[in-house]
Design a protein around this motif. Structure first.
Motif, mmCIF file in Angstrom:
data_model
loop_
_atom_site.group_PDB
_atom_site.id
_atom_site.type_symbol
_atom_site.label_atom_id
_atom_site.label_comp_id
_atom_site.label_asym_id
_atom_site.label_seq_id
_atom_site.Cartn_x
_atom_site.Cartn_y
_atom_site.Cartn_z
ATOM 1 N N THR A 82 100.125 53.354 68.032
ATOM 2 C CA THR A 82 98.747 53.790 67.776
ATOM 3 C C THR A 82 98.674 55.308 67.748
ATOM 4 O OG1 THR A 82 97.881 51.794 68.822
ATOM 5 C CG2 THR A 82 96.357 53.650 68.602
ATOM 6 N N LEU A 83 99.361 55.959 68.684
ATOM 7 C CA LEU A 83 99.387 57.422 68.683
ATOM 8 C C LEU A 83 100.017 57.940 67.392
ATOM 9 C CD1 LEU A 83 100.512 58.014 72.384
ATOM 10 C CD2 LEU A 83 98.209 58.310 71.451
ATOM 11 N N ASP A 84 101.075 57.298 66.952
ATOM 12 C CA ASP A 84 101.748 57.692 65.715
ATOM 13 C C ASP A 84 100.815 57.512 64.515
ATOM 14 O OD1 ASP A 84 104.243 58.705 64.659
ATOM 15 O OD2 ASP A 84 104.480 56.753 63.686
ATOM 16 N N LEU A 85 100.121 56.389 64.466
ATOM 17 C CA LEU A 85 99.157 56.121 63.392
ATOM 18 C C LEU A 85 98.053 57.182 63.358
ATOM 19 C CD1 LEU A 85 98.014 53.886 61.317
ATOM 20 C CD2 LEU A 85 96.582 53.233 63.258
ATOM 21 N N LEU A 86 97.505 57.507 64.543
ATOM 22 C CA LEU A 86 96.430 58.503 64.599
ATOM 23 C C LEU A 86 96.946 59.898 64.253
ATOM 24 C CD1 LEU A 86 94.457 57.194 67.702
ATOM 25 C CD2 LEU A 86 93.741 57.115 65.307
ATOM 26 N N GLN A 87 98.198 60.213 64.613
ATOM 27 C CA GLN A 87 98.765 61.507 64.214
ATOM 28 C C GLN A 87 98.766 61.606 62.692
ATOM 29 O OE1 GLN A 87 100.584 64.838 65.558
ATOM 30 N NE2 GLN A 87 99.310 64.702 63.764
ATOM 31 N N GLN A 88 99.187 60.548 62.026
ATOM 32 C CA GLN A 88 99.208 60.544 60.557
ATOM 33 C C GLN A 88 97.801 60.672 59.984
ATOM 34 O OE1 GLN A 88 102.046 60.829 58.861
ATOM 35 N NE2 GLN A 88 102.987 60.853 60.876
ATOM 36 N N GLU A 89 96.849 60.024 60.619
ATOM 37 C CA GLU A 89 95.453 60.061 60.154
ATOM 38 C C GLU A 89 94.844 61.459 60.284
ATOM 39 O OE1 GLU A 89 91.263 58.121 61.701
ATOM 40 O OE2 GLU A 89 93.054 56.841 61.752
ATOM 41 N N PHE A 90 95.181 62.182 61.344
ATOM 42 C CA PHE A 90 94.527 63.463 61.631
ATOM 43 C C PHE A 90 95.392 64.688 61.343
ATOM 44 C CE2 PHE A 90 91.891 60.602 64.197
ATOM 45 C CZ PHE A 90 90.624 61.059 63.875
ATOM 46 N N ILE A 91 96.578 64.513 60.816
ATOM 47 C CA ILE A 91 97.494 65.642 60.624
ATOM 48 C C ILE A 91 96.903 66.718 59.714
ATOM 49 C CG2 ILE A 91 98.848 64.748 58.665
ATOM 50 C CD1 ILE A 91 101.345 65.760 60.337
ATOM 51 N N GLN A 92 96.134 66.330 58.715
ATOM 52 C CA GLN A 92 95.540 67.302 57.790
ATOM 53 C C GLN A 92 94.323 68.015 58.390
ATOM 54 O OE1 GLN A 92 97.059 68.144 54.947
ATOM 55 N NE2 GLN A 92 98.635 66.649 55.465
ATOM 56 N N GLN A 93 93.903 67.581 59.572
ATOM 57 C CA GLN A 93 92.719 68.170 60.210
ATOM 58 C C GLN A 93 93.093 69.060 61.397
ATOM 59 O OE1 GLN A 93 90.120 64.875 61.049
ATOM 60 N NE2 GLN A 93 89.908 64.352 58.896
ATOM 61 N N ASN A 94 94.313 69.596 61.372
ATOM 62 C CA ASN A 94 94.738 70.539 62.408
ATOM 63 C C ASN A 94 94.854 69.894 63.789
ATOM 64 O OD1 ASN A 94 95.707 73.147 62.348
ATOM 65 N ND2 ASN A 94 93.811 74.041 63.097
ATOM 66 N N VAL A 95 95.237 68.614 63.828
ATOM 67 C CA VAL A 95 95.422 67.887 65.079
ATOM 68 C C VAL A 95 96.918 67.637 65.262
ATOM 69 C CG1 VAL A 95 94.935 65.757 66.347
ATOM 70 C CG2 VAL A 95 93.165 66.775 64.895
ATOM 71 N N VAL A 96 97.422 67.964 66.453
ATOM 72 C CA VAL A 96 98.830 67.747 66.765
ATOM 73 C C VAL A 96 98.928 66.882 68.021
ATOM 74 C CG1 VAL A 96 101.016 68.832 67.451
ATOM 75 C CG2 VAL A 96 99.543 69.942 65.766
ATOM 76 N N PHE A 97 99.673 65.812 67.913
ATOM 77 C CA PHE A 97 99.976 64.971 69.059
ATOM 78 C C PHE A 97 101.274 65.481 69.667
ATOM 79 C CE2 PHE A 97 96.853 62.528 67.074
ATOM 80 C CZ PHE A 97 96.515 61.410 67.817
#
Length: 175
Positions: A82-97
């Motif tokens: 789930t964390l990996d999925l959300l990283q992919q979802e938000f990567i273009q919005q300046n979010v880093v896991f």
């Protein structure tokens, strides 16, 4: 047993029940990371599982989703997809896991061979456990997730396995 003794037992039982309810809610809550603990996170000399230094300055000014985990922790392992999925979802919005492994480097390397993730994993060790506690994880349990907004302020923390929708909402509110 007379009526007075019965009332006393009922009163003590009710007080114990209410005390247990309120205490368990207090214990399970985590505080938000303080400014000094966020600075301690950025000041720590983090390393990748293969021993390379991590330049955390590139994470400043971004929304960080910091997840403290271990390979021996079932809920930690369960939430990683789930964390990996959300990283992919938000990567273009300046979010880093960032996953902080509270485990040995060799255990983390072996685990990542079987369960690769797209976000950075760093070795936490004892320093990672201490920073987790500084960031509001008073119980020192895992998994523990913290969101730091782009201004370096903690906006969310969660002790225990994350809920995808709850985390998605918390990330959006940090943007």
């Amino acid at each position: 047993m007379n009526r007075r003794q019965l009332l006393m037992i009922c009163g003590i039982s009710l007080a114990a029940l209410l005390g247990g309810i309120f205490t368990s809610q207090w214990i399970s809550q985590t505080g938000l990371a303080s400014e000094p603990s966020v600075k301690a996170f950025f000041a720590n000399a983090w390393q990748s599982p293969d021993g390379k230094s991590i330049d955390v300055s590139k994470w400043q000014g971004k929304v960080l989703v910091i997840n403290f985990w271990a390979s021996w922790c079932p809920p930690c392992v369960e939430e990683m997809p789930t964390l990996d999925l959300l990283q992919q979802e938000f990567i273009q919005q300046n979010v880093v896991f960032v996953g902080i492994g509270i485990d040995s480097p060799s255990n983390i390397r072996e685990f990542l061979k079987k369960t690769p993730v797209s976000y950075p994993i760093v070795i936490g060790g004892l320093e990672g456990s201490g920073i987790s506690k500084q960031m509001g994880n008073t119980q020192g349990a895992l998994p523990f997730t913290v969101i730091i907004n782009s201004k370096g302020k903690a906006t969310y923390s969660k002790l225990g396995k994350i809920n995808e929708e709850e985390l998605r909402k918390a990330i959006k509110s940090a943007l």
